[in-house]
Enzyme design. Structure first.
Site, PDB file in Angstrom:
ATOM      1  N   GLY A   1       0.808  -1.209   0.000  1.00 59.39           N
ATOM      2  CA  GLY A   1       0.000   0.000   0.000  1.00 59.39           C
ATOM      3  C   GLY A   1       0.835   1.249   0.000  1.00 59.39           C
ATOM      4  O   GLY A   1       0.345   2.343  -0.248  1.00 59.39           O
TER       5      GLY A   1
ATOM      6  N   ILE B   1      12.440  12.823  -1.628  1.00 50.59           N
ATOM      7  CA  ILE B   1      11.113  12.234  -1.772  1.00 50.59           C
ATOM      8  C   ILE B   1      10.935  11.820  -3.234  1.00 50.59           C
ATOM      9  O   ILE B   1      10.999  12.651  -4.135  1.00 50.59           O
ATOM     10  CB  ILE B   1      10.026  13.244  -1.359  1.00 50.59           C
ATOM     11  CG1 ILE B   1      10.191  13.642   0.114  1.00 50.59           C
ATOM     12  CG2 ILE B   1       8.630  12.670  -1.601  1.00 50.59           C
ATOM     13  CD1 ILE B   1      10.063  12.517   1.110  1.00 50.59           C
TER      14      ILE B   1
ATOM     15  N   ASN C   1       8.217  10.368  -4.605  1.00 52.44           N
ATOM     16  CA  ASN C   1       6.885  10.677  -5.130  1.00 52.44           C
ATOM     17  C   ASN C   1       6.085  11.386  -4.039  1.00 52.44           C
ATOM     18  O   ASN C   1       5.597  10.753  -3.109  1.00 52.44           O
ATOM     19  CB  ASN C   1       6.190   9.377  -5.561  1.00 52.44           C
ATOM     20  CG  ASN C   1       4.845   9.640  -6.219  1.00 52.44           C
ATOM     21  OD1 ASN C   1       4.114  10.552  -5.814  1.00 52.44           O
ATOM     22  ND2 ASN C   1       4.511   8.845  -7.215  1.00 52.44           N
ATOM     23  N   PRO C   2       6.005  12.718  -4.136  1.00 53.04           N
ATOM     24  CA  PRO C   2       5.382  13.474  -3.043  1.00 53.04           C
ATOM     25  C   PRO C   2       3.913  13.083  -2.802  1.00 53.04           C
ATOM     26  O   PRO C   2       3.441  13.139  -1.677  1.00 53.04           O
ATOM     27  CB  PRO C   2       5.499  14.930  -3.498  1.00 53.04           C
ATOM     28  CG  PRO C   2       5.851  14.887  -4.942  1.00 53.04           C
ATOM     29  CD  PRO C   2       6.510  13.577  -5.197  1.00 53.04           C
TER      30      PRO C   2
ATOM     31  N   GLN D   1       1.358   8.250   2.660  1.00 51.90           N
ATOM     32  CA  GLN D   1       1.924   7.399   3.710  1.00 51.90           C
ATOM     33  C   GLN D   1       2.047   8.142   5.030  1.00 51.90           C
ATOM     34  O   GLN D   1       1.815   7.581   6.092  1.00 51.90           O
ATOM     35  CB  GLN D   1       3.303   6.915   3.290  1.00 51.90           C
ATOM     36  CG  GLN D   1       3.242   5.667   2.443  1.00 51.90           C
ATOM     37  CD  GLN D   1       4.535   4.892   2.584  1.00 51.90           C
ATOM     38  OE1 GLN D   1       5.541   5.267   1.997  1.00 51.90           O
ATOM     39  NE2 GLN D   1       4.520   3.855   3.375  1.00 51.90           N
TER      40      GLN D   1
ATOM     41  N   GLY E   1       7.258   5.528   5.848  1.00 47.80           N
ATOM     42  CA  GLY E   1       6.157   4.621   6.170  1.00 47.80           C
ATOM     43  C   GLY E   1       5.722   4.633   7.613  1.00 47.80           C
ATOM     44  O   GLY E   1       4.569   4.353   7.917  1.00 47.80           O
ATOM     45  N   GLU E   2       6.639   4.928   8.500  1.00 51.25           N
ATOM     46  CA  GLU E   2       6.322   4.782   9.915  1.00 51.25           C
ATOM     47  C   GLU E   2       6.437   6.065  10.716  1.00 51.25           C
ATOM     48  O   GLU E   2       5.818   6.202  11.773  1.00 51.25           O
ATOM     49  CB  GLU E   2       7.226   3.688  10.513  1.00 51.25           C
ATOM     50  CG  GLU E   2       6.893   2.328   9.934  1.00 51.25           C
ATOM     51  CD  GLU E   2       7.981   1.286  10.127  1.00 51.25           C
ATOM     52  OE1 GLU E   2       7.880   0.516  11.069  1.00 51.25           O
ATOM     53  OE2 GLU E   2       8.927   1.260   9.323  1.00 51.25           O
TER      54      GLU E   2
END
Lengths: 756, 352, 162
Positions: free
Chosen positions: A477, A640, A642-643, A649, A715-716
């Site tokens: 995802g 980054i 893909n902003p 995310q 991601g986190e």
């Protein structure tokens, strides 16, 4: 808002794809229902398997009514410890770094509630489900221990995945003694369960000693070896397909018993078998975030500088394996303090083994640390943002090493500006909205490490001017199928539309682990290097070819762009990849790459992503109901790719912060040890109505050390900072400091600080 | 799910005959029954599908101005019926605060009245539950009972009734129309659900084979239309069961409460009508003083059944707020978040 | 017992013989009609991943007994696009990045179509949030989903006016 992007580090080839908000390439598949998840597979002749789970938390299974289950029409087999064929690996063996002991019917012991105790195989799902119920197990019951008080305390040899349990820097006692202001506070976080929307699923089919499995997996090649190990076949005999995962959050990176049992059933029956965990069975054998109790003692001098930062965490794990939530480690690398001490304790309880869950350690640890920092700021009478700035660390507090890059100061500034933090009253209960609701503002710092996992990739330039790039990555995802393709395109000097991107199956080069926020960095670096390698080979061909306009340019003298190699320094001399290949007689040229970080940089630098989260909450003064009304996060995470996807995310992480702060808690019955809210009606995660307007600012950051791409991970980190920001905002609104998550309304209205 | 016979009768009479067999259960939308069958808390041997029965899906205004709602009318349809929602806005608000849009689109009003408790121990066949398995005990009593009953519970059962709709219905004296093997009868909703006592397995007055065919709301409740609200406290903003809820309705004339209606949800095994509080409100001036007094009266008999004392205080505050909301007037339009404390807070707050 | 059920699924008549009345509409679609776009997230009406349209209304197919839906007109995620032409809701989900893992997405989209059909949310984000609250998302794509629903609703409205 300073949208990142993105001057590349000088040594990186600038491509046209990276940095662009490319729309998710698998979007069409996902919105039409055509994306195939594991449970969507239906090989011919398939049987259904359903796990029967224990209702007790400790003891032995004394009987199973196998006859009753088999008598149910459609049931074809019942697997119990009595007839379970042997496995080639002992389920109680820990295999590999991410190895976990699993429950695969090795004996009649019950070690936690909802442990697999049998598997029923049937022609239909309905028959298998009812067959599992008809087993009506009886038990020899031993008292369950599921709380900190009832469990058995021990000193864990390691926390998280192999991290040391304790850490000390400086003289903590002296630091405390020197303090003018002190905070001594304890926070508790409950057991939380990943609950990806897609339940764990396995469709297994044997063909001789070859196994094909459709199963969502975050670590495809590593898992392939483990699956092969349990069944005594070479890894290359296993084809693991995981083109789409319906979320993972860590729970699909580790092995579990039900998977092994489903594969075993397929081998026993010599027919394909599908097994999908019912939602309640995701509260047991597939990992969770262990509960923590965290004691923090902070000392500050008169100016609000930390003199001591002490963070002691106790976390629950199972009776048969170790995964201690490394919560206290959140205090290692963020705030400057001459003395830092962290310690971890473990408590063994009768629950399934915890495991990594989105921001393992950081989420729980940051929740407690950021609240404690808020308490410390108050103790010093200093604005929480100003307090954090006074304790800003220019070098890594734990190691003293320089940071590879750290734009946290910019995150604070940009985030505060976007939120409108200035003018926030220091004291609580100062702000109300027009309808009389209490309004509070809180903030938290966000931080997450930048691990890289071993990853490899292959890039093949083809004579038609397109390229095939391959790595066994995982997209749960986060958008890997898009971001990795963008990186690959730039590595090859091609438009992303000319890239055929293959991933998600175990017969490809090892793409590493989609975890630790390190997948884009790891697999991306491998893809980039594979592309560079392929281009170098192509350049060798061209520069050695007398008929090429690039002849004699030398390998280093060309640049790859838009499907052509250009002579560096003479733009008029160029040739397309297709022409080079056509003339050479090669159908294609292949390059390979790995995703490692420069060991020297890894040794010399501390590498983290950073951020600042600001939250506004409203609290009903009588009823205690809380609504998060605004969330602003500002994050600096290197380059980054893909902003658009990165922002998604970060939102996701921040929403996990809302969920952690206000909603999630597995409620155990202390007597039976069973989780009593093991469903999505009882185990709350936020609904749309809970989620406010959000902003995620991408703060520009060049990191020349973290890897060749300058990529960290997103991601986190959004979970960290957010929990504390919300909890601190609730305090600011109400004057009530709730130190036990989640912050539910009963904890607010009954508090003496909340006048009735 | 256990195997069962599926029967789709063509008429109410056929349905009643088919359901009179032991082990039979009526199936309407199935949003509660199928769920309980999946977890093994209910195991009927026969399902009698009444969803398609003719004549049970109408919303009618009777000549005396009362409403008659067929039992197979779906929750969403009733809430969206303009005439009904205008007459009983707090019923519509309660309906729209329940479950999710998907569930409201199929769940029937009859099924809503018949829904079973959400007590986790009732839903868990491995737990002792006198309601599910009479005589087995109640694991909730010493268990995780933070959300359990504070009114009307017994040592046999501390479960609550989960309906929002019924809270508003009972406030307005709804009547349940029943057809059974012995003919037809009517029961006021307030007497329909039973408190647990020593027989928690008996949740309502229905006898074997009896079917709810309609609900009626009397016309005289129309005088409350301008001042009524349903307020529901939840542990997330939407798609959650009530921790505590309340329906408050006031008939105000010349600054005096002529008559009041008050009922609570999430506090007892039945939707809880607060008659004593209503009596206190009658003749009083609407305002914080009267409302706080009424709230105290409504909870006068409340007792914690476990670790849930907070619910008593919370219920008082919910009643008080619901009355304040009702006094402020029925909103022109259904709030964006029906029954939420965050939909609107009028007037002076009591505790700031 | 064996039951015969005739359904219209995405405009196609399907005659189904059910040898087992326990089959839910969701399991019928997924396991017997090969329409696996509709997802099973909880099987208990608590997550919305299984949302389909039945006679134009969004419902949870996991809590619907297939036998009871004889004669129903069902639209699943597979039936929403007209050939290659995406439904405006589908297109808006892509444009606003209204998903991550994609597992809840078919349910979110069918629910959004139902919500727009119901016609009560309009351009009010709060009403969209409330109206979509029966669809859980674990990745945290809520912001994009709400934007997508608002955008699709606006486009459909403009189309109607034009």
């Amino acid at each position: 808002m300073s949208d990142a992007i993105t001057l590349p580090a000088p040594h990186v080839r600038l491509g046209s794809s990276s940095g662009q908000p490319v729309t998710r390439r698998d979007g069409h598949l996902k919105v039409t229902g055509a994306a195939t998840y594991a449970a969507d597979n239906h090989p011919a002749g398939m049987l259904y398997a359903v796990i029967a789970v224990s209702t007790i938390a400790r003891g032995r299974v004394t009987s199973l009514d196998v006859e009753a289950a088999k008598a149910h029409p459609g049931v074809v087999e019942v697997i119990t410890p009595a007839n379970r064929p042997p496995l080639s690996l002992d389920p109680d063996e820990k295999v590999g770094l991410f190895g976990f002991r699993i429950d695969a019917l090795q004996n009649d012991r019950v070690r936690y509630a909802r442990q697999p105790i049998a598997l029923v195989v049937a022609e239909t799902l309905e028959a298998a489900t009812e067959g599992a119920r008809l087993l009506s197990p009886t038990y020899e019951v031993e008292p369950a221990r599921v709380t900190f008080e009832d469990g058995e305390a021990y000193d864990p040899p390691a926390v998280g995945v192999g991290a040391p349990p304790n850490f000390a820097k400086g003289d903590i006692a002296a630091g405390h003694a020197a303090a003018t202001h002190r905070v001594d506070t304890t926070y508790e976080t409950p057991a939380q369960y990943h609950n990806a929307m897609e339940p764990h699923a396995m469709v297994a089919e044997w063909n001789g000693d070859h196994l094909t499995i459709d199963t969502p997996n975050q670590a495809i090649v590593m898992s392939r070896a483990l699956f092969a190990g349990y069944f005594g076949i070479p890894p290359e005999n296993v084809l693991l397909r995981s083109p789409f995962l319906g979320g993972g959050f860590g729970s699909k990176a580790i092995m579990n018993g039900p998977y092994i049992l489903a594969i075993l059933a397929a081998r026993m029956m010599q027919r394909p078998v599908k097994m999908v965990l019912p939602r309640d069975q995701m509260f047991g054998p597939v990992g969770h975030r262990g509960a923590t109790q965290q004691h923090l003692r902070l000392g500050m001098d008169a100016e609000g500088h930390l003199t001591a930062l002490e963070h002691n965490a106790v976390a629950t794990t199972s009776t048969f394996d170790d995964f201690i939530e490394p919560a206290a480690n959140a205090s290692h690398n963020l705030y400057a303090s001459p003395a830092i001490s962290t310690r971890h304790g473990g408590v063994r309880v009768d629950i399934g083994t915890p495991g990594p869950m989105r921001a393992p350690g950081e989420a729980s640890g940051s929740a407690a640390l950021e609240c404690a920092i808020d308490e410390a700021a108050l103790a010093c009478g200093i604005d929480p943002l100003e307090f954090r700035l006074r304790n800003y660390s220019e070098t890594d507090p734990a190691s003293g090493k320089p940071f590879s890059a750290k734009a946290l100061r910019e995150c604070y500034a940009e985030g505060a500006k976007a939120f409108g933090w200035a003018g926030r009253p220091l004291s609580p209960r100062q702000m109300k909205d027009v309808q009389g609701r209490l309004v509070g503002w809180g903030m938290g710092s966000a931080m997450f490490p930048c691990p890289m996992f071993p990853a490899t990739a292959r890039a093949t330039l083809r004579s038609d001017g397109t390229a095939l790039v391959e790595t066994a990555g995982a997209d749960m995802g986060q958008g890997a199928w898009t971001a990795l393709a963008q990186i690959a395109a730039d590595g090859l000097g091609l438009d992303v539309e000319r890239i055929e991107f293959r991933s998600g199956t175990s017969d490809l080069p090892d793409g590493g682990v989609a975890g630790g926020s390190g997948h884009t960095a790891s697999a991306g670096t491998a893809l980039h290097n594979a592309g560079t390698d392929a281009i170098a080979r192509l350049a060798e061909i061209a520069t050695a070819d007398r008929k090429s306009p690039l002849f004699g340019a030398g390998n280093a003298g060309v640049e790859a762009r838009d499907g052509r190699l250009y002579h560096r320094g003479d733009e008029t001399r160029s040739e397309s990849y297709a022409d080079i290949l056509a003339r050479s007689g090669n159908a294609s040229v292949e390059g390979n790459g790995t995703g490692a970080r420069d060991p020297k940089d890894a040794e010399e630098r501390a590498m983290f992503s950073h951020g600042a989260v600001f939250a506004e909450v409203k609290v009903d003064p009588d009823l205690g109901q809380v609504m998060v009304t605004r969330l602003v996060g500002a994050f600096a995470a290197g380059r980054i790719i893909n902003p658009k996807l990165a922002r998604s995310q970060l939102y996701g992480g921040m929403i996990w912060g809302v969920s952690f702060a206000l909603h999630e808690e597995a409620v155990h019955d202390r007597r039976s040890g069973r989780i009593m809210n093991a469903d999505l009606a009882g185990y709350h995660i936020p609904v749309h109505a809970d989620i406010p307007d959000m902003q995620a600012l991408l703060i520009h950051e060049d990191d020349p050390y973290v890897n060749v791409l300058g990529v960290k991970g997103v991601g986190e980190i959004g979970v960290t900072g957010t929990v504390g920001a919300i909890a601190n905002a609730i305090w600011h609104a109400t004057g009530v400091r709730v130190r036990r998550f989640p912050i539910t309304l009963d904890k607010l209205i009954l508090d003496p600080g909340m006048p009735a | 799910m256990n195997p069962f016979d599926y029967i789709r009768p063509a008429s109410v009479a056929e349905a009643v005959a088919a359901a009179a067999e032991p082990g039979a259960a009526y199936l309407a939308a199935g949003t509660n029954l199928l769920d309980l069958m999946k977890v093994g808390a209910m195991r009927p041997g026969r399902l009698v599908d009444v969803r398609h029965l003719p004549g049970l899906d109408r919303i009618e205004t009777l000549s005396d101005g009362s409403f008659r709602i067929g039992s197979m009318v779906r929750n969403a349809d009733l809430a969206r019926d303009a005439g009904f929602a205008a007459a009983f806005p707090a019923v519509a608000e309660a309906l729209l605060s329940g479950a999710s849009a998907q569930l409201r689109n199929v769940a029937t009003v009859g099924g809503n009245v018949m829904q079973r408790t959400r007590c986790a121990y009732f839903q868990d066949p491995a737990s002792a539950c006198n309601k599910r398995n009479p005589g087995s005990g109640c694991d909730a009593l010493e268990g995780e009972n933070r959300t359990h009953a504070v009114l009307g519970w017994s040592g046999s059962c501390i479960a609550t009734h989960p309906s929002d709709f019924c809270v508003s219905l009972v406030a307005f004296d709804a009547v349940v129309e029943i057809v059974g093997p012995a003919g037809t009868r009517e029961v006021p909703l307030e007497e329909f659900h039973l408190l647990p006592g020593t027989t928690p397995e008996r949740e309502c007055v229905l006898e074997a084979g009896e079917l709810i065919v309609a609900l009626r709301l009397p016309s005289d409740a129309g005088r409350f239309a301008a001042n009524q609200r349903y307020l529901k406290l939840r542990e997330r903003t939407s798609f959650a069961f009530a921790l505590v809820s309340a329906t408050a309705a006031l008939d105000i004339e010349d600054g005096t409460i002529r008559s009041a209606r008050l009922a609570l949800g999430g506090v007892a095994a039945k939707p809880w009508r607060a008659h004593a509080a209503e009596a206190q409100l009658q003749g009083a001036a609407p305002g914080v003083e009267a409302f706080e007094q009424a709230a105290r009266a409504a909870l006068a008999d409340a007792m914690p059944s476990g670790a849930n004392a907070f619910k008593i205080e919370l219920a008082r505050r919910v009643v008080n707020r619901a009355l304040l909301l009702a006094a402020a007037g029925t909103p022109e339009r259904m709030p964006a978040m029906p029954a939420s404390a965050f939909s609107s807070v009028p007037g002076v707050l009591s505790h700031v | 017992m064996t039951l015969s059920v005739t359904l219209s699924v995405n405009g196609v008549r399907r005659d189904v013989t059910l040898e087992d009345p326990r089959v839910t509409l969701l399991d019928l679609l997924r396991e017997r009609l090969d329409l696996v776009g509709t997802k099973k997230g909880c099987d208990r009406g608590q997550c919305g991943a299984c949302t389909v349209l039945v006679d134009g209304r969004r419902i949870n197919s996991c809590l619907a007994l297939a036998a009871s839906y004889d004669g129903a007109d069902i639209v699943t995620i597979e039936g929403l696009a007209k050939g290659d032409l995406l439904d405006p809701v589908q297109a808006a989900f892509i444009a606003h990045d209204g998903f991550q893992c994609g597992f809840c997405t078919p349910g979110q989209i069918m629910s959004a179509v139902g919500l727009i059909n119901e016609g009560e949310a309009g351009d009010d984000p709060d009403r969209v949030r409330e109206g979509m609250s029966g669809n859980l998302c674990r990745c945290g794509a809520h912001a994009g989903i709400v934007e997508a629903v608002l955008d699709a609703q606006k486009q459909l409205q403009q189309r109607r006016v034009a």
